[in-house]
Every structure is written in structure tokens, then in C-alpha cells.
Design a protein around this motif. Sequence first.
Motif, PDB file in Angstrom:
ATOM      1  N   ARG A 105       0.820  -1.212   0.000  1.00 42.17           N
ATOM      2  CA  ARG A 105       0.000   0.000   0.000  1.00 42.17           C
ATOM      3  C   ARG A 105       0.856   1.266   0.000  1.00 42.17           C
ATOM      4  O   ARG A 105       0.336   2.356   0.189  1.00 42.17           O
ATOM      5  CB  ARG A 105      -0.911   0.012   1.221  1.00 42.17           C
ATOM      6  N   ALA A 106       2.163   1.115  -0.156  1.00 40.71           N
ATOM      7  CA  ALA A 106       3.054   2.275  -0.183  1.00 40.71           C
ATOM      8  C   ALA A 106       2.819   3.058  -1.469  1.00 40.71           C
ATOM      9  O   ALA A 106       2.436   2.483  -2.495  1.00 40.71           O
ATOM     10  CB  ALA A 106       4.507   1.819  -0.100  1.00 40.71           C
ATOM     11  N   PRO A 107       3.053   4.365  -1.447  1.00 42.03           N
ATOM     12  CA  PRO A 107       2.879   5.157  -2.670  1.00 42.03           C
ATOM     13  C   PRO A 107       3.753   4.663  -3.826  1.00 42.03           C
ATOM     14  O   PRO A 107       3.301   4.616  -4.962  1.00 42.03           O
ATOM     15  CB  PRO A 107       3.284   6.578  -2.248  1.00 42.03           C
ATOM     16  N   TYR A 108       5.002   4.305  -3.530  1.00 39.52           N
ATOM     17  CA  TYR A 108       5.872   3.706  -4.548  1.00 39.52           C
ATOM     18  C   TYR A 108       5.817   2.203  -4.358  1.00 39.52           C
ATOM     19  O   TYR A 108       5.988   1.706  -3.247  1.00 39.52           O
ATOM     20  CB  TYR A 108       7.312   4.201  -4.401  1.00 39.52           C
ATOM     21  N   LYS A 109       5.578   1.478  -5.425  1.00 35.53           N
ATOM     22  CA  LYS A 109       5.415   0.031  -5.309  1.00 35.53           C
ATOM     23  C   LYS A 109       6.512  -0.715  -6.050  1.00 35.53           C
ATOM     24  O   LYS A 109       6.654  -0.574  -7.252  1.00 35.53           O
ATOM     25  CB  LYS A 109       4.054  -0.389  -5.839  1.00 35.53           C
ATOM     26  N   ASN A 110       7.271  -1.481  -5.301  1.00 36.02           N
ATOM     27  CA  ASN A 110       8.191  -2.435  -5.904  1.00 36.02           C
ATOM     28  C   ASN A 110       7.376  -3.717  -6.076  1.00 36.02           C
ATOM     29  O   ASN A 110       6.995  -4.341  -5.080  1.00 36.02           O
ATOM     30  CB  ASN A 110       9.398  -2.664  -4.993  1.00 36.02           C
ATOM     31  N   PRO A 111       7.086  -4.130  -7.313  1.00 34.72           N
ATOM     32  CA  PRO A 111       6.166  -5.251  -7.532  1.00 34.72           C
ATOM     33  C   PRO A 111       6.674  -6.599  -7.003  1.00 34.72           C
ATOM     34  O   PRO A 111       5.886  -7.508  -6.786  1.00 34.72           O
ATOM     35  CB  PRO A 111       6.008  -5.295  -9.051  1.00 34.72           C
ATOM     36  N   GLN A 112       7.971  -6.721  -6.767  1.00 28.75           N
ATOM     37  CA  GLN A 112       8.522  -7.992  -6.280  1.00 28.75           C
ATOM     38  C   GLN A 112       8.490  -8.108  -4.762  1.00 28.75           C
ATOM     39  O   GLN A 112       8.591  -9.207  -4.222  1.00 28.75           O
ATOM     40  CB  GLN A 112       9.973  -8.142  -6.745  1.00 28.75           C
ATOM     41  N   LEU A 113       8.355  -6.977  -4.074  1.00 29.50           N
ATOM     42  CA  LEU A 113       8.510  -6.982  -2.620  1.00 29.50           C
ATOM     43  C   LEU A 113       7.409  -7.739  -1.878  1.00 29.50           C
ATOM     44  O   LEU A 113       7.708  -8.555  -1.005  1.00 29.50           O
ATOM     45  CB  LEU A 113       8.631  -5.542  -2.101  1.00 29.50           C
ATOM     46  N   SER A 114       6.160  -7.495  -2.201  1.00 36.39           N
ATOM     47  CA  SER A 114       5.062  -8.166  -1.487  1.00 36.39           C
ATOM     48  C   SER A 114       5.132  -9.687  -1.565  1.00 36.39           C
ATOM     49  O   SER A 114       5.085 -10.350  -0.533  1.00 36.39           O
ATOM     50  CB  SER A 114       3.711  -7.687  -2.026  1.00 36.39           C
ATOM     51  N   PRO A 115       5.233 -10.261  -2.768  1.00 35.97           N
ATOM     52  CA  PRO A 115       5.289 -11.725  -2.814  1.00 35.97           C
ATOM     53  C   PRO A 115       6.527 -12.306  -2.128  1.00 35.97           C
ATOM     54  O   PRO A 115       6.439 -13.345  -1.484  1.00 35.97           O
ATOM     55  CB  PRO A 115       5.276 -12.061  -4.310  1.00 35.97           C
TER      56      PRO A 115
END
Length: 175
Positions: free
Chosen positions: A53-63
Motif C-alpha cells: 500500500r506504499a505510494p511507490y510500489k516495488n512489484p517484487q517486494l510483497s510476494p
Amino acid sequence: MPYRSQRFKRNIITAALFMATVLLFSACGPYTFKDVSIPPEVKTIKVNFIENRAPYKNPQLSPRLTDQLQQKISNLTRRTLVTTDNADYIISGYISSYNVSTAAISSQQASANRLTVGVHMSLFSALDNKTTEYDVSRDFDFSAGLTLSQAEAQLFDDIVKNVTDEIFNRLFSNW
């Protein structure tokens, strides 16, 4: 006579080292390290997907965070990971911040930047119907000469490992 003198000196040195060791450890007081503190009645744990939910999203971080947290829980707690909502513990969370700021200035220019990763976690205990909330964050410094993409490439494994460790310790080690 020289043999007795050498033996006497050796005994004095041994006694002094022994006393120094005793004083050192008694001065520190008792120190214990408690790895994991989970009540024995907790048998199952569910880890929900950690959203970004951070304004900048690293797409690999959540998974990757979700996967690493599940692996760490599985390896260190001896509890069963489940995918159903009837688990004894249900862990949820989201990445709340992913911000870059200046960490150091040299000659009136940024010489180092800092990436701060923050995660909000909640632990629901079905045994006592109680939810506990936690916020954790870690800082990662990198050269100001790097772009954020370059820094992420260099730091990504450390980010995942350190943030996972921070979450795990906060949830289960009372740190």
C-alpha cells in the motif's frame, strides 16, 4: 629451583585469568536469548499475503516478503502453516512505506541516500480472540550516485531478509 618459579608463575597467571573471567561474566549479569515465544496451544498459523500500500510500489517486494515470512515461520516455529481461516494465529500486513531520503551530504551534495521500508503487521489470536498490531521499519543506505532502480537491484535480497527478520522478531520474539 627455577622449575618451581616457572610453575608458580604459571599458577599465578592461571588464577588471574580465572578470576578475570569470573568477574567479567558476573559483572554482565544473567543474559538469556529467547528465540521464539509462542504459546504451546498454538498449533497452526496462517500468513495472509502482505499487500503493498506504499505510494511507490516495488512489484517484487510483497510476494517475496510473504514467501520469506512463511518460510521463516515454518523453519523456526515448528507450527503448521495453513491456508484456511480457522488457524490459531492469523498474520496479516501491508507495506506502508517505501521512501527515499538523503542520508549524508558531502560538499553540499547528497553522498548517500536512505531507503526506508515500513510494514504494518497484525497478529490475530483465535485462542483469545485478540488482535495485536505492530509497525516495523528498516533503513537501507546506498550511494547517491545510484538510481533507485540500481539501488533496489543491489539491496533487494538484504531488504527482504532484514524486513522479514524484523517482522518475525516483532511477532514471535518479544523484541
